[in-house]
Motif scaffolding. Structure first.
Motif: not given
Length: 234
Positions: A202, A220, A224
């Protein structure tokens, strides 16, 4: 749909690779739970019986679910969420909005913490639909209202905040404001129980120095964990 057709479709899904236990549908055509469960399987990729699935899901929309039982409310809401998604995929956004609204109405009528769905996820489905329908200002107003109502709660893992800030990050990315998009994503992730093993990837995605905000958000998201796999307080 007749009882005979219902039972034939039960055999279709029970004989499929999904191979659910037939007891899931023991209530038969007269039981909305059995109709909803059968519809979920019929809509699965590989079974691809969307027409029959849609018919069954529509028959569940007026179901008299038990508002005092978390499992009942969640099963109803999950069926309406799936029906909404099917309508969205078919291009009927008005219907999609109607059925996600029924799901939200069901879960917001109680204080239950559900096992499989979160309130924030359902609201995000609604906001994304509004955005797709060129009603972005309405969606943003609802997001801001949710954030204002829930940002001061002591719960650390807050699905309203995660999905709300994630939506605002998406809009910022579409508008080309990369730093604002990153700020909103930082705020979103602060509302989630991010496992330690995900943090390096991240951080690497956030460290990108170019201005392709949509690409950064995608990276991202890849780093995640699936929100469905994480614990939520609300």
């Amino acid at each position: 749909m007749t009882q005979d057709t219902f039972h034939k479709l039960v055999h279709v899904v029970c004989d499929s690779p999904a191979h659910p236990p037939e007891t899931l549908f023991a209530g038969g055509m007269d039981d909305w739970h059995a109709r909803a469960r059968l519809a979920h399987f019929l809509a699965m990729q590989g079974i691809d019986r969307e027409e029959e699935a849609s018919e069954l899901f529509h028959s569940v929309a007026e179901a008299d679910y038990d508002e005092d039982t978390a499992e009942d409310v969640e099963e109803y809401a999950y069926a309406m969420q799936r029906l909404s998604a099917m309508n969205r995929e078919a291009g009927d956004l008005e219907a999609a909005l109607k059925y996600i609204g029924l799901a939200i109405e069901a879960v917001e009528s109680t204080d239950f913490l559900y096992k499989y769905i979160t309130r924030g996820e359902l609201w995000a489905d609604r906001w994304n639909l509004l955005h797709k329908m060129d009603m972005t200002k309405d969606a943003e107003a609802e997001v801001d209202e949710r954030l204002e109502a829930f940002k001061e709660l002591p719960e650390h893992h807050n699905s309203y905040l995660y999905y709300g800030y994630r939506f605002k990050a998406m809009l910022a990315a579409e508008r080309g404001t990369t730093l604002i998009a990153k700020d909103y994503m930082h705020m979103a992730l602060h509302s989630m129980a991010v496992p330690e093993e995900n943090k390096a990837a991240i951080d690497e995605a956030f460290a990108a120095t170019h201005d392709n905000a949509s690409w950064i958000l995608t990276e991202i998201d890849k780093a995640t964990p699936n929100p469905e796999s994480l614990p939520w307080d609300i």
